[in-house]
Structures are given as C-alpha cells and as structure tokens.
Write a protein that holds these residues in place. Structure first.
Motif, PDB file in Angstrom:
ATOM      1  N   GLY A   1       0.824  -1.196   0.000  1.00 38.42           N
ATOM      2  CA  GLY A   1       0.000   0.000   0.000  1.00 38.42           C
ATOM      3  C   GLY A   1       0.856   1.243   0.000  1.00 38.42           C
ATOM      4  N   THR A   2       0.221   2.379  -0.008  1.00 39.90           N
ATOM      5  CA  THR A   2       0.904   3.665  -0.053  1.00 39.90           C
ATOM      6  C   THR A   2       1.135   4.188   1.361  1.00 39.90           C
ATOM      7  N   PRO A   3       1.998   5.198   1.495  1.00 47.30           N
ATOM      8  CA  PRO A   3       2.130   5.847   2.804  1.00 47.30           C
ATOM      9  C   PRO A   3       0.796   6.414   3.296  1.00 47.30           C
ATOM     10  N   GLU A   4      -0.009   6.914   2.374  1.00 42.56           N
ATOM     11  CA  GLU A   4      -1.294   7.483   2.754  1.00 42.56           C
ATOM     12  C   GLU A   4      -2.249   6.425   3.320  1.00 42.56           C
ATOM     13  N   SER A   5      -2.271   5.253   2.686  1.00 44.62           N
ATOM     14  CA  SER A   5      -3.158   4.196   3.185  1.00 44.62           C
ATOM     15  C   SER A   5      -2.683   3.688   4.541  1.00 44.62           C
ATOM     16  N   PHE A   6      -1.361   3.672   4.748  1.00 46.23           N
ATOM     17  CA  PHE A   6      -0.828   3.255   6.046  1.00 46.23           C
ATOM     18  C   PHE A   6      -1.193   4.280   7.118  1.00 46.23           C
ATOM     19  N   ALA A   7      -1.166   5.562   6.771  1.00 41.49           N
ATOM     20  CA  ALA A   7      -1.552   6.611   7.724  1.00 41.49           C
ATOM     21  C   ALA A   7      -3.003   6.427   8.167  1.00 41.49           C
ATOM     22  N   THR A   8      -3.873   6.115   7.216  1.00 40.70           N
ATOM     23  CA  THR A   8      -5.280   5.878   7.539  1.00 40.70           C
ATOM     24  C   THR A   8      -5.428   4.671   8.452  1.00 40.70           C
ATOM     25  N   PHE A   9      -4.658   3.616   8.163  1.00 40.27           N
ATOM     26  CA  PHE A   9      -4.697   2.406   8.987  1.00 40.27           C
ATOM     27  C   PHE A   9      -4.269   2.715  10.422  1.00 40.27           C
ATOM     28  N   LEU A  10      -3.176   3.469  10.598  1.00 38.93           N
ATOM     29  CA  LEU A  10      -2.666   3.767  11.936  1.00 38.93           C
ATOM     30  C   LEU A  10      -3.689   4.531  12.767  1.00 38.93           C
ATOM     31  N   THR A  11      -4.305   5.524  12.163  1.00 41.31           N
ATOM     32  CA  THR A  11      -5.313   6.303  12.878  1.00 41.31           C
ATOM     33  C   THR A  11      -6.479   5.424  13.318  1.00 41.31           C
ATOM     34  N   GLY A  12      -6.916   4.546  12.426  1.00 45.04           N
ATOM     35  CA  GLY A  12      -8.004   3.629  12.763  1.00 45.04           C
ATOM     36  C   GLY A  12      -7.615   2.625  13.824  1.00 45.04           C
ATOM     37  N   ASP A  13      -6.351   2.168  13.805  1.00 46.58           N
ATOM     38  CA  ASP A  13      -5.916   1.164  14.776  1.00 46.58           C
ATOM     39  C   ASP A  13      -5.805   1.759  16.176  1.00 46.58           C
ATOM     40  N   VAL A  14      -5.371   3.002  16.275  1.00 45.89           N
ATOM     41  CA  VAL A  14      -5.347   3.677  17.578  1.00 45.89           C
ATOM     42  C   VAL A  14      -6.752   3.713  18.168  1.00 45.89           C
ATOM     43  N   LYS A  15      -7.744   4.057  17.349  1.00 47.35           N
ATOM     44  CA  LYS A  15      -9.129   4.116  17.807  1.00 47.35           C
ATOM     45  C   LYS A  15      -9.645   2.724  18.170  1.00 47.35           C
ATOM     46  N   HIS A  16      -9.254   1.706  17.371  1.00 47.10           N
ATOM     47  CA  HIS A  16      -9.690   0.329  17.639  1.00 47.10           C
ATOM     48  C   HIS A  16      -9.229  -0.126  19.011  1.00 47.10           C
ATOM     49  N   TRP A  17      -7.945   0.075  19.313  1.00 43.08           N
ATOM     50  CA  TRP A  17      -7.427  -0.405  20.589  1.00 43.08           C
ATOM     51  C   TRP A  17      -7.956   0.423  21.755  1.00 43.08           C
ATOM     52  N   ALA A  18      -8.207   1.706  21.519  1.00 45.88           N
ATOM     53  CA  ALA A  18      -8.799   2.531  22.574  1.00 45.88           C
ATOM     54  C   ALA A  18     -10.177   1.997  22.961  1.00 45.88           C
ATOM     55  N   SER A  19     -10.969   1.607  21.958  1.00 42.53           N
ATOM     56  CA  SER A  19     -12.307   1.074  22.240  1.00 42.53           C
ATOM     57  C   SER A  19     -12.218  -0.284  22.918  1.00 42.53           C
ATOM     58  N   GLN A  20     -11.236  -1.101  22.507  1.00 39.39           N
ATOM     59  CA  GLN A  20     -11.059  -2.411  23.122  1.00 39.39           C
ATOM     60  C   GLN A  20     -10.656  -2.284  24.582  1.00 39.39           C
ATOM     61  N   VAL A  21      -9.661  -1.442  24.848  1.00 38.53           N
ATOM     62  CA  VAL A  21      -9.177  -1.262  26.208  1.00 38.53           C
ATOM     63  C   VAL A  21     -10.291  -0.755  27.113  1.00 38.53           C
ATOM     64  N   LYS A  22     -11.115   0.165  26.592  1.00 40.01           N
ATOM     65  CA  LYS A  22     -12.233   0.680  27.380  1.00 40.01           C
ATOM     66  C   LYS A  22     -13.254  -0.420  27.658  1.00 40.01           C
ATOM     67  N   ALA A  23     -13.566  -1.207  26.622  1.00 38.33           N
ATOM     68  CA  ALA A  23     -14.549  -2.280  26.773  1.00 38.33           C
ATOM     69  C   ALA A  23     -14.094  -3.350  27.767  1.00 38.33           C
ATOM     70  N   PHE A  24     -12.781  -3.575  27.824  1.00 36.86           N
ATOM     71  CA  PHE A  24     -12.245  -4.614  28.696  1.00 36.86           C
ATOM     72  C   PHE A  24     -11.991  -4.092  30.112  1.00 36.86           C
ATOM     73  N   GLY A  25     -12.162  -2.789  30.320  1.00 35.36           N
ATOM     74  CA  GLY A  25     -11.962  -2.225  31.649  1.00 35.36           C
ATOM     75  C   GLY A  25     -10.508  -2.155  32.077  1.00 35.36           C
ATOM     76  N   ILE A  26      -9.610  -2.064  31.119  1.00 38.49           N
ATOM     77  CA  ILE A  26      -8.169  -2.006  31.436  1.00 38.49           C
ATOM     78  C   ILE A  26      -7.805  -0.564  31.811  1.00 38.49           C
ATOM     79  N   LYS A  27      -7.102  -0.414  32.929  1.00 43.52           N
ATOM     80  CA  LYS A  27      -6.686   0.907  33.390  1.00 43.52           C
ATOM     81  C   LYS A  27      -5.256   1.192  32.896  1.00 43.52           C
ATOM     82  N   PRO A  28      -5.066   2.316  32.181  1.00 42.39           N
ATOM     83  CA  PRO A  28      -3.717   2.663  31.714  1.00 42.39           C
ATOM     84  C   PRO A  28      -2.744   2.790  32.881  1.00 42.39           C
ATOM     85  N   GLU A  29      -1.505   2.413  32.632  1.00 43.68           N
ATOM     86  CA  GLU A  29      -0.472   2.471  33.680  1.00 43.68           C
ATOM     87  C   GLU A  29       0.222   3.833  33.658  1.00 43.68           C
TER      88      GLU A  29
END
Length: 321
Positions: free
Chosen positions: A293-321
């Motif tokens: 893929g292109t650098p642009e498509s990777f940038a879109t992926f990274l932004t989405g992955d940050v949001k994905h893990w944020a939602s997962q961590v919240k759903a699982f009740g994990i407290k940031p260290e």
C-alpha cells in the motif's frame, strides 16, 4: 496468481527512486530500528527486507535491535531522529496499542511519525495441549459451563495483541478467564504443553512447530478468516459471533515531516522487498498477509488502529499504567 500488481509495484519503485535521485537519497547507511529482541518475528522480517532494500537503494540498510518497554525505546529514538529517511522504525502492534495502555507516552504514535509502509497483518491461534478433552471452541464454552470455574489462559506478553485477544474472548463468550502472565511467549507455550495452563492465544509461528509435532492442538484463529498454517482451525467468530477479530501488524515508520519524495522511494523499495518469494512464503507460513500500500493508506490504517485499541481497552476495563 495475478502478477500485474507486483509489476506495477516494481515500476512504481523505479519511478519513485528516480524521483528521489534528484535529492541524492540515500547519502549514507539507513538504520532500521526494531523494538524487539533479535531472532523474533519482527527482527526476522526487518532483516529480510533490509537485504533487498540495500540492493535497491545502493546503501547499506542496517538492522538495530532496541528492545524494551513494548517498543517504546526504539520509537522514541526514531521520533527524535532527523527526518531525512536514514533512521526508520520497524513497528508492530504495540505502537498503536500503547496509546491506550500508558497514561503518558514520550511520543504521539501518529503525529510524531511519518507512515512509510504497512508490511503485513498477522492472526493469532487459540491452542491447548494435545491430550486435552477440549477439541473446539464449542468445547471451551461447554467446559466453562460444566466446571463452573475460570479456565486458565497463558499470557505470553502483557499488553500485547495476544493479551487483547484473551480479553476479547472472555468478554464476547462470557467464559470466566484466569489470566496467567509469563515473561515471554516460549515459557507460556511450555506450560500449556505441560498442562499447567488450559489455553493460550499464541503467535502462529511459535505455535506451528508444536502443533505439527503433536504437542499442541490448534482450536481456532483469532483473525477474521482461516489461514494456511492451520487449515482445519476455523475463526473464533464461527462459534462466538460477537467476538471482535483482531490483527497484529508490522510496518515501517520514519520521523515526522519526512519529505514526500523520500517517503515514496522508501515505500516502493519496501514493497519490492516484501515481494521476494522467500518473504511471501514465510509470511504465509506464519499466518501473515502482505499488505502492499501507499504511505497514505498506512496513515489511515494507523489512525483507525489507535481508535480500535482505545475502544477495546475501554470495553475490557483495562486501566492505563
């Protein structure tokens, strides 16, 4: 297999490299920093692409291991490096996940980097020992109901995508889980084989030889589809439809504000390196898929992955260290 995408990628590499030539890039050896120890999956992949990139770019591409802190040590060094394309990070899933697991990072996983190329996505596999009565995810659910006590799951890396797979399975299936942390994947797998722990979400490349050797049974794939390494193991979603399938990933990043022509030249050289038959064959065996893929498509992926893990961590009740 359709060869045209590969031909287009190679042509793009030649055009991008010609464009970058006007700026005399690269002018010195390129450092590929890996935030993991030598010999692991990330390190192996970095060394494979470095060899071909050296030929393409005409300068040595050198892999340096900077393990520790979930990849943070290597990431900090790259974020603070000159944005000239000569210092790059081979990142993995923790790069985007750490934004939700730590209260304060010494860098922003998106803003402080230039996305260069997404290398591959990888699935996990749920395993148990061969002599276990558990032969499917359905059996896991049945055993949890009949025993009326938590099943033990080995955690090979606290805060890893495999750890998130375990949380996700517990939440989606309703199976009570007792997490047993280990200092690495290998000791975790050893205790699963010995029967000290019931189950584990494991990396495909670590589990495959044990499954092939008759010491582990592959029950299901953590990703969204079957993989060639374990063709008889269905996705977990077949038995637990509301399970959110995760993918680990590998990619290359540079410091923020790298020139576009240099970024494109590196992207083309990396995509070319990833199409080596030996690399593609190993990725397939590891349950990974090449993600050109292109650098642009990777940038879109990274932004989405940050949001994905944020939602997962919240759903699982994990407290940031």
């Amino acid at each position: 297999m359709n060869r045209f995408p590969q031909r287009r990628a190679i042509l793009a590499a030649a055009l991008a490299l010609a464009a970058a030539g006007a700026h005399a890039f690269p002018t010195k050896p390129i450092r590929l920093l890996v935030g993991a120890s030598a010999g692991g999956t990330t390190d192996t992949l970095a060394r494979e692409i470095a060899e071909d990139m050296t030929k393409t770019l005409g300068q040595p591409v050198l892999v340096e291991n900077k393990p520790g802190a979930g990849g943070n040590i290597a990431a900090v060094e790259v974020a603070r490096a000159p944005a000239d394309g000569h210092t790059l990070l081979v990142a993995f899933t923790s790069h985007t996940m750490n934004a939700s697991l730590f209260k304060k990072l010494p860098y922003d996983p998106v803003a402080d980097f230039t996305p260069v190329a997404l290398l591959a996505k990888v699935s996990s596999v749920l395993v148990t020992r061969t002599d276990s009565p558990i032969r499917s995810v359905g059996d896991v659910l049945a055993k949890a109901r009949s025993d009326n006590k938590p099943l033990t799951f080995a955690i090979g890396g606290t805060g890893s995508s495999l750890h998130m797979d375990t949380y996700g399975f517990e939440v989606a299936s309703g199976v009570p889980v007792n997490q047993i942390p280990f200092k690495g994947t290998n000791p975790a797998l050893v205790d699963v084989v010995a029967g000290h722990v019931d189950l584990m979400f494991a990396p495909v490349n670590g589990a495959r030889p044990l499954v092939q050797g008759g010491k582990l049974r592959a029950l299901a794939i953590g990703g969204p589809k079957r993989i060639s390494a374990f063709p008889d193991a269905p996705p977990i979603t077949d038995a637990v439809p509301n399970y959110v399938a995760n993918n680990g990933w590998f990619g290359v990043l540079g410091p923020a504000k790298m020139p576009a022509d240099i970024t494109k030249a590196l992207n083309a050289a990396i995509n070319k390196a990833m199409q080596q038959p030996k690399v593609l064959a190993r990725l397939e065996g590891d349950g990974s898929s090449f993600e050109a893929g292109t650098p642009e498509s990777f940038a879109t992926f990274l932004t989405g992955d940050v949001k994905h893990w944020a939602s997962q961590v919240k759903a699982f009740g994990i407290k940031p260290e």
